[in-house]
Design an enzyme around this catalytic site. Structure first.
Site, PDB file in Angstrom:
ATOM      1  N   SER A  91      31.662  45.839  34.426  1.00 23.72           N
ATOM      2  CA  SER A  91      33.518  45.525  35.150  1.00 23.72           C
ATOM      3  C   SER A  91      34.154  45.787  33.262  1.00 23.72           C
ATOM      4  CB  SER A  91      33.960  44.578  36.024  1.00 23.72           C
ATOM      5  OG  SER A  91      34.977  44.580  36.616  1.00 23.72           O
ATOM      6  N   ASP A 102      40.398  49.478  35.328  1.00 18.56           N
ATOM      7  CA  ASP A 102      39.156  48.369  34.668  1.00 18.56           C
ATOM      8  C   ASP A 102      37.590  49.039  33.949  1.00 18.56           C
ATOM      9  OD1 ASP A 102      38.595  48.175  36.859  1.00 18.56           O
ATOM     10  OD2 ASP A 102      37.522  46.948  36.339  1.00 18.56           O
ATOM     11  N   ASP A 160      37.242  50.008  38.980  1.00 19.73           N
ATOM     12  CA  ASP A 160      38.061  48.983  40.862  1.00 19.73           C
ATOM     13  C   ASP A 160      39.052  48.384  40.792  1.00 19.73           C
ATOM     14  OD1 ASP A 160      36.940  47.341  39.528  1.00 19.73           O
ATOM     15  OD2 ASP A 160      34.860  46.856  41.252  1.00 19.73           O
ATOM     16  N   ASN A 218      44.238  40.856  40.343  1.00 19.61           N
ATOM     17  CA  ASN A 218      44.414  41.594  39.460  1.00 19.61           C
ATOM     18  C   ASN A 218      44.322  43.902  39.317  1.00 19.61           C
ATOM     19  OD1 ASN A 218      41.671  41.765  40.523  1.00 19.61           O
ATOM     20  ND2 ASN A 218      40.992  40.151  39.643  1.00 19.61           N
ATOM     21  N   PRO A 245      35.750  27.162  38.456  1.00 21.95           N
ATOM     22  CA  PRO A 245      35.031  27.772  37.763  1.00 21.95           C
ATOM     23  C   PRO A 245      34.761  29.072  37.960  1.00 21.95           C
ATOM     24  CG  PRO A 245      33.342  26.546  39.327  1.00 21.95           C
ATOM     25  CD  PRO A 245      34.893  26.628  39.868  1.00 21.95           C
ATOM     26  N   SER A 246      34.301  29.970  37.008  1.00 24.28           N
ATOM     27  CA  SER A 246      34.448  31.637  36.943  1.00 24.28           C
ATOM     28  C   SER A 246      33.020  31.944  37.601  1.00 24.28           C
ATOM     29  CB  SER A 246      34.436  32.516  35.584  1.00 24.28           C
ATOM     30  OG  SER A 246      34.393  33.424  35.727  1.00 24.28           O
ATOM     31  N   GLY A 247      33.147  32.863  38.419  1.00 25.64           N
ATOM     32  CA  GLY A 247      31.584  32.947  38.511  1.00 25.64           C
ATOM     33  C   GLY A 247      31.499  34.410  38.162  1.00 25.64           C
ATOM     34  N   THR A 248      31.940  34.742  36.685  1.00 23.42           N
ATOM     35  CA  THR A 248      31.862  35.650  36.224  1.00 23.42           C
ATOM     36  C   THR A 248      31.130  35.142  34.529  1.00 23.42           C
ATOM     37  OG1 THR A 248      34.328  36.557  35.959  1.00 23.42           O
ATOM     38  CG2 THR A 248      32.547  37.896  37.505  1.00 23.42           C
TER      39      THR A 248
HETATM   40  C1  LIG Z   1      41.189  35.241  38.594  1.00 24.33           C
HETATM   41  C2  LIG Z   1      40.292  36.350  38.547  1.00 24.33           C
HETATM   42  O1  LIG Z   1      40.747  37.383  38.172  1.00 24.33           O
HETATM   43  N1  LIG Z   1      38.860  36.509  38.390  1.00 24.33           N
HETATM   44  C3  LIG Z   1      38.361  37.075  39.056  1.00 24.33           C
HETATM   45  C4  LIG Z   1      36.708  37.573  38.186  1.00 24.33           C
HETATM   46  O2  LIG Z   1      36.098  36.408  38.810  1.00 24.33           O
HETATM   47  P1  LIG Z   1      36.271  34.902  37.937  1.00 24.33           P
HETATM   48  O3  LIG Z   1      34.741  34.278  39.181  1.00 24.33           O
HETATM   49  O4  LIG Z   1      37.213  34.518  38.357  1.00 24.33           O
HETATM   50  O5  LIG Z   1      35.075  34.850  36.471  1.00 24.33           O
HETATM   51  O6  LIG Z   1      36.293  38.936  38.298  1.00 24.33           O
HETATM   52  C5  LIG Z   1      35.631  38.733  39.826  1.00 24.33           C
HETATM   53  C6  LIG Z   1      34.857  40.589  39.881  1.00 24.33           C
HETATM   54  O7  LIG Z   1      35.030  41.613  38.894  1.00 24.33           O
HETATM   55  C7  LIG Z   1      37.000  39.211  40.617  1.00 24.33           C
HETATM   56  O8  LIG Z   1      36.817  39.368  41.728  1.00 24.33           O
HETATM   57  C8  LIG Z   1      37.694  37.789  40.485  1.00 24.33           C
HETATM   58  O9  LIG Z   1      39.617  38.143  40.820  1.00 24.33           O
HETATM   59 MG   LIG Z   2      35.635  46.686  37.513  1.00 21.48          MG
END
Ligand SMILES: CC(=O)N[C@H]1[C@@H](OP(=O)(O)O)O[C@H](CO)[C@@H](O)[C@@H]1O
Ligand SMILES: [Mg+2]
EC number: 5.4.2.3
Length: 540
Positions: free
Chosen positions: A68, A278, A282, A379, A499-502
């Site tokens: 992504s 991006d 998406d 976003n 916590p971020s998931g990515t």
């Molecule tokens: C604050 C933010 O923009 N977080 C994003 C980011 O997730 P995080 O879990 O925050 O890393 O990536 C995701 C996948 O693209 C999207 O769904 C989400 O909105």
């Molecule tokens: Mg994407």
């Protein structure tokens, strides 16, 4: 294929795809993501998983290989259900089980356990479609995925380079028995867009599009050709089409975080209509260069796209025959939605608002609670879902009601499987054209509250546990009380951490009446996280 031969096939094919020592993949906000070199075993195992899902559902499933908006050396998977939506949440634990098996034999055992638990027949025809973005690691990882699919005796269709939403759309359409080829995607969207803008004036100025040096560049060019053929041409200037680094100093994520003009936009005139997507196309943001020096941009983010979409929907619904106007429209947001947007929706649009945790899988699910569910993350990741019941009602009305006909066109323009930047562009363009609006009128709907997002690195981001759609921290103890105290000291302040998931970080969000106050609050909260949740390195 017989049961024992599956176990053998998995164990022996798996030898080529060793789990790197110390690598513990975890299914996050959007699937698995890591540095590409680590991901071969994960891909192979996801191949097995999605073949099992295809066998279980007796329908086509899919996978997009992409990281992504993340840097080019990263990669990842987005797994696609037969409906075209993301992998159902019940199966995420299987994904983790397979991805984390330490040995070939353990993997084979876990695969057999999955097949048994789901009552999946050991044999049977099954097909999985695979696509990748422009990352150099894509084809090799697709081959690893395909090897996994074949272990279960299923077939794989290599679709090559596609945007993530295109592959989701193709899986959805194929399972519906509808035309599903890439060319069908372009002609369906273009034809429906033409029906929506028929009789309206073109916006007069070209749209400048930042393709993030990714897959959107060739795909938007193909869509533009289809639009011209459908009699609804869109004047476009495509920039960042692949000559520079993927997502490097460009793209929707860069724009949202830095609010600076992307590379190669410095010569674009202030006030011009611009958009950015991006790396896998998406996410969508509109923007315009500001007059002031310093190359700053005024953003039209996912919240604002949601408002514009809801306005278009409400307009059309109000033109349906009176007996058919009873249509529920809901807007789904996350805690990252700007407070001004949420207030505008509540006070001016009269739509219901639901807040879910971050991640489109949650928003998408909530969107199904309405006849029309509009969901966008701030976003720019989102879409508009129409319920089957509403679509059936509109079909019955389309001969007598122009609005029903146009709502049906809108449901084709807007990807019904997942958020789709290319389809989002057509949605925004159609909405502006139908209103005869420029960016000024769109901007005037409300004024964003100044906000700031920061990242904090901690030893273990799982140490932070949240509740209330991620707006409050329950662990570590005491952190939420400290955040509350910091927020209370700032007029109209709001802040939360999760916590971020990515990515391996904790995200901090803050909002306030002025940019300085938002920046200050974000910095204070980031220091609290660092101090109380195991911060690594110097304090922010
Ligand atoms: C604050 C933010 O923009 N977080 C994003 C980011 O997730 P995080 O879990 O925050 O890393 O990536 C995701 C996948 O693209 C999207 O769904 C989400 O909105
Ligand atoms: Mg994407």
């Amino acid at each position: 294929m017989a049961v024992h031969s599956i176990e053998q096939a998995v164990a022996s094919s798996s030898r080529a795809y060793v789990l790197p020592p110390g690598f513990r993949p975890s299914y996050g906000t959007a699937g698995f993501r890591a540095v590409a070199d680590l991901l071969h075993s994960t891909m192979f195992r996801c191949g097995i998983l999605m073949a099992a899902r295809a066998l279980k559902t007796q329908q086509v499933t899919g996978i997009c290989i992409t990281a992504s908006h993340n840097p080019a050396p990263d990669n990842g998977v987005k797994l696609v259900e037969p409906s075209g939506e993301m992998l159902c949440q019940d199966w995420e634990s299987y994904a983790n089980d397979l991805a984390t098996a330490q040995t070939d034999a353990e993997l084979a055992k876990r695969v057999m356990a999955l097949l048994a638990a789901e009552g999946i027949p050991a044999t049977g025809p099954a097909l999985v479609m695979v696509a990748h973005d422009t990352r150099p690691s894509g084809p090799e990882l697709a081959a690893a995925f395909a090897d996994g699919v074949r272990c279960l005796g299923a077939q794989v269709q290599m679709c090559g380079l596609l945007t993530t939403p295109q592959l989701h759309w193709m899986v959805m359409s194929r399972n519906l028995g509808a035309p599903w080829a890439e060319s069908d995607y372009y002609s369906a969207l273009a034809g429906a867009y033409q029906r929506l803008v028929a009789g309206t004036q073109p916006l007069g100025q070209p749209l400048y599009m930042d393709c993030a040096n990714g897959v959107a560049a060739p795909k938007m060019a193909a869509l533009a050709t289809a639009l011209a053929a459908a009699g609804a041409p869109l004047a476009l200037h495509l920039l960042n089409t692949g000559e520079g680094v993927l997502n490097g100093g460009c793209g929707s994520d860069f724009l949202q975080k830095d609010r600076q003009l992307p590379s190669n936009f410095q010569g674009v005139p202030p006030g011009a209509r611009c958009c950015a997507v991006d790396g896998d196309s998406d996410r969508l943001m509109y923007f315009t260069p500001l007059q002031e020096a310093g190359g700053r941009a005024l953003l039209f983010d996912g919240d604002r796209i949601a408002c514009l979409s809801a306005m278009l929907l409400k307009d059309l619904i109000s033109q349906l025959p009176p007996a058919a106007q009873d249509v529920s429209v809901g807007i789904i947001q996350t805690a990252y939605a700007n407070g001004a947007a949420s207030r505008y929706i509540r006070d001016n649009l009269g739509c219901s608002v639901e807040v879910t945790p971050t991640g489109v899988k949650y928003l998408h699910e909530a969107a199904h609670h309405f006849d029309v569910g509009v969901y966008f993350e701030a976003n720019g990741h989102g879409t508009v879902l129409f319920s089957k019941t509403l679509l059936a009602r509109l079909e019955q009305l389309k001969e007598e009601s122009r609005a029903a006909f146009e709502l049906l066109a809108l449901a084709v323009v807007i990807n019904q499987a997942v958020g789709d930047a290319l389809s989002g562009i057509l949605l925004v363009e159609a909405a502006l054209r139908r209103k005869g609006w420029g960016l000024d009128q769109w901007a005037a709907l409300y004024t964003d509250l100044p906000s700031r997002q920061l990242k904090v690195t901690v030893a273990d981001r799982a140490a932070i546990v949240t509740t209330d759609a991620e707006t409050r921290v329950s662990q570590p103890a005491g952190l939420q009380a400290a955040i509350d105290a910091a927020v209370a000291a700032v007029p109209n302040g709001r802040s939360f951490v999760r916590p971020s998931g990515t990515e391996d970080v904790v995200r901090v969000y803050a909002e306030a009446e002025t940019q300085d106050a938002a920046d200050g609050l974000a910095a204070t909260v980031a220091r609290l996280v660092h101090a109380r949740a195991g911060g690594v390195g110097p304090a922010p």
